[in-house]
Design an enzyme around this catalytic site. Structure first.
Site, PDB file in Angstrom:
ATOM      1  N   GLU A 221      -9.758  -1.407   5.642  1.00 36.34           N
ATOM      2  CA  GLU A 221     -10.356  -1.320   7.026  1.00 36.34           C
ATOM      3  C   GLU A 221     -11.634  -2.176   7.292  1.00 36.34           C
ATOM      4  O   GLU A 221     -12.058  -2.676   6.293  1.00 36.34           O
ATOM      5  CB  GLU A 221     -11.066   0.023   7.240  1.00 36.34           C
ATOM      6  CG  GLU A 221      -9.865   1.211   6.758  1.00 36.34           C
ATOM      7  CD  GLU A 221      -8.723   1.287   8.081  1.00 36.34           C
ATOM      8  OE1 GLU A 221      -8.609   0.432   8.852  1.00 36.34           O
ATOM      9  OE2 GLU A 221      -8.137   2.114   8.289  1.00 36.34           O
TER      10      GLU A 221
ATOM     11  N   HIS B  45      -7.291  -4.645  10.540  1.00 42.26           N
ATOM     12  CA  HIS B  45      -6.962  -4.287   9.126  1.00 42.26           C
ATOM     13  C   HIS B  45      -5.685  -4.985   8.576  1.00 42.26           C
ATOM     14  O   HIS B  45      -4.836  -5.487   9.332  1.00 42.26           O
ATOM     15  CB  HIS B  45      -7.120  -2.989   8.618  1.00 42.26           C
ATOM     16  CG  HIS B  45      -5.725  -2.170   9.090  1.00 42.26           C
ATOM     17  ND1 HIS B  45      -5.800  -0.854   9.403  1.00 42.26           N
ATOM     18  CD2 HIS B  45      -4.666  -2.275   9.066  1.00 42.26           C
ATOM     19  CE1 HIS B  45      -4.654  -0.380   9.692  1.00 42.26           C
ATOM     20  NE2 HIS B  45      -3.724  -1.277   9.451  1.00 42.26           N
TER      21      HIS B  45
ATOM     22  N   ASP C  58       0.896  -1.274   0.166  1.00 47.45           N
ATOM     23  CA  ASP C  58       0.073  -0.018   0.060  1.00 47.45           C
ATOM     24  C   ASP C  58       0.936   1.133  -0.111  1.00 47.45           C
ATOM     25  O   ASP C  58       2.089   1.145   0.044  1.00 47.45           O
ATOM     26  CB  ASP C  58      -1.036   0.115   1.161  1.00 47.45           C
ATOM     27  CG  ASP C  58      -0.221  -0.319   2.662  1.00 47.45           C
ATOM     28  OD1 ASP C  58       1.026  -0.317   2.644  1.00 47.45           O
ATOM     29  OD2 ASP C  58      -0.955  -0.744   3.597  1.00 47.45           O
TER      30      ASP C  58
ATOM     31  N   ASN D 112      -7.307  -2.625  14.499  1.00 46.37           N
ATOM     32  CA  ASN D 112      -8.596  -3.088  14.054  1.00 46.37           C
ATOM     33  C   ASN D 112      -8.727  -4.135  13.205  1.00 46.37           C
ATOM     34  O   ASN D 112      -9.907  -4.474  12.782  1.00 46.37           O
ATOM     35  CB  ASN D 112      -9.316  -1.779  13.847  1.00 46.37           C
ATOM     36  CG  ASN D 112      -8.770  -1.511  12.467  1.00 46.37           C
ATOM     37  OD1 ASN D 112      -7.884  -1.953  11.797  1.00 46.37           O
ATOM     38  ND2 ASN D 112      -9.241  -0.006  11.804  1.00 46.37           N
TER      39      ASN D 112
HETATM   40  C1  GLP Z   1      -0.201   0.106   8.506  1.00 46.32           C
HETATM   41  C2  GLP Z   1       0.077  -0.811   7.443  1.00 46.32           C
HETATM   42  C3  GLP Z   1      -0.202  -1.988   7.664  1.00 46.32           C
HETATM   43  C4  GLP Z   1       0.647  -2.645   8.785  1.00 46.32           C
HETATM   44  C5  GLP Z   1      -0.303  -1.906   9.817  1.00 46.32           C
HETATM   45  C6  GLP Z   1       0.555  -2.379  11.337  1.00 46.32           C
HETATM   46  O1  GLP Z   1      -1.646   0.468   8.643  1.00 46.32           O
HETATM   47  N1  GLP Z   1      -0.851  -0.228   6.321  1.00 46.32           N
HETATM   48  O2  GLP Z   1       0.318  -2.802   6.261  1.00 46.32           O
HETATM   49  O3  GLP Z   1      -0.027  -3.796   8.865  1.00 46.32           O
HETATM   50  O4  GLP Z   1       0.024  -0.529   9.684  1.00 46.32           O
HETATM   51  O5  GLP Z   1       1.541  -1.433  11.560  1.00 46.32           O
HETATM   52  P1  GLP Z   1       2.519  -1.855  12.701  1.00 46.32           P
HETATM   53  O6  GLP Z   1       3.529  -2.871  12.242  1.00 46.32           O
HETATM   54  O7  GLP Z   1       3.418  -0.688  12.776  1.00 46.32           O
HETATM   55  O8  GLP Z   1       1.787  -2.320  14.030  1.00 46.32           O
END
Ligand code: GLP
Length: 247
Positions: free
Chosen positions: A142, A137, A67, A135
């Site tokens: 989402e 995702h 993304d 959440n």
């Molecule tokens: C972002 C990314 C996700 C990732 C999530 C969790 O929202 N788009 O791909 O999995 O963060 O991030 P973290 O590893 O910092 O908890």
């Protein structure tokens, strides 16, 4: 589905990097789908260490981003393309032209999301790394996102913006839009590697692995995939009901 419970975040990063290394070694032209976020940092560091020790080469490898934020300058430290460049590509034998991602500054964002969807589909990703949002995702899909929605431009929910505010000066600087691979696009990867660390990931991990397959928990879609490895530390595993050996 294989679930590996590591004793801590460092051990989880090494285990996840082992799985990525296995795929890189087994393909002539490996195609790796890469996620960003703090969970991924240790994994990429472990891969860099292996390269620098002469134990692993990324020659012939292509990387596809999961993304990208909309609107950030390409060199913005939080632009995901830049995160992968500075965290991995700059330190190994991966040229800039081997890293693909959606352009979050394209004039027609929907057309860009579609172009990227086609590119990823054609690439046939060998392994897709995934983190999980608090959440539930995956990527920036989402809760409520239909599993068959292709890659698209999405509005980030307030929870996600506030979770990611730690990477920016203030929450106001967190973009409100992103281009994300769709869940169906993600599931086309030949293998999925889902990684979660820390107590705050215990609930979403339990919902994703043991809850119903539901759009309310986008990560539960991994239950629909035939080849999934999950690497969690003890804290993220703490609400799993099924007893699983540490690995
Ligand atoms: C972002 C990314 C996700 C990732 C999530 C969790 O929202 N788009 O791909 O999995 O963060 O991030 P973290 O590893 O910092 O908890």
């Amino acid at each position: 589905m294989q679930v590996f419970i590591a004793k801590d975040a460092a051990a989880a990063a090494v285990k996840a990097a082992d799985i990525v290394e296995g795929v890189v070694r087994s393909r002539l032209r490996p195609r790796i789908g890469m996620a960003t976020g703090s969970t991924m940092v240790g994994i990429y560091r472990s891969l860099v260490d292996r390269y620098q020790a002469g134990a692993l080469s990324f020659s012939g490898t292509s990387v596809y981003l999961l993304d990208e934020y909309v609107g950030l300058e390409p060199r913005h430290p939080q632009a995901f393309r830049n995160v992968i460049r500075t965290g991995l590509a700059d330190h190994v034998d991966l040229g800039d032209d081997a890293v693909f991602g959606p352009d979050g500054r394209a004039p027609d964002l929907e057309a860009e999301a579609w172009r990227y969807d086609q590119l990823v589909t054609k690439a046939r990703i060998d392994i897709q790394l995934l983190g999980i949002g608090s959440n539930g995702h995956i990527a920036f899909n989402e809760p409520g996102t239909p599993f068959d929605e292709p890659s698209s431009v999405v509005a980030l929910c307030e929870q996600t913006r506030s979770d990611n505010a730690r990477f920016f000066d203030s929450i106001d600087d967190v973009p409100s839009l992103a281009i994300t691979q769709g869940i169906g696009t993600i599931l086309q990867a030949k293998k999925i590697l889902l990684v979660a660390l820390g107590k705050h990931k215990a609930r979403p991990i339990r919902d994703a692995l043991e809850g119903p397959v539901s759009v309310e928990t986008p990560a539960s879609a991994v239950q629909l995939h035939a080849d999934v490895s999950v690497v969690v530390d003890r804290e993220a595993a703490s609400l799993l009901s099924t007893a699983r050996p540490e690995g």
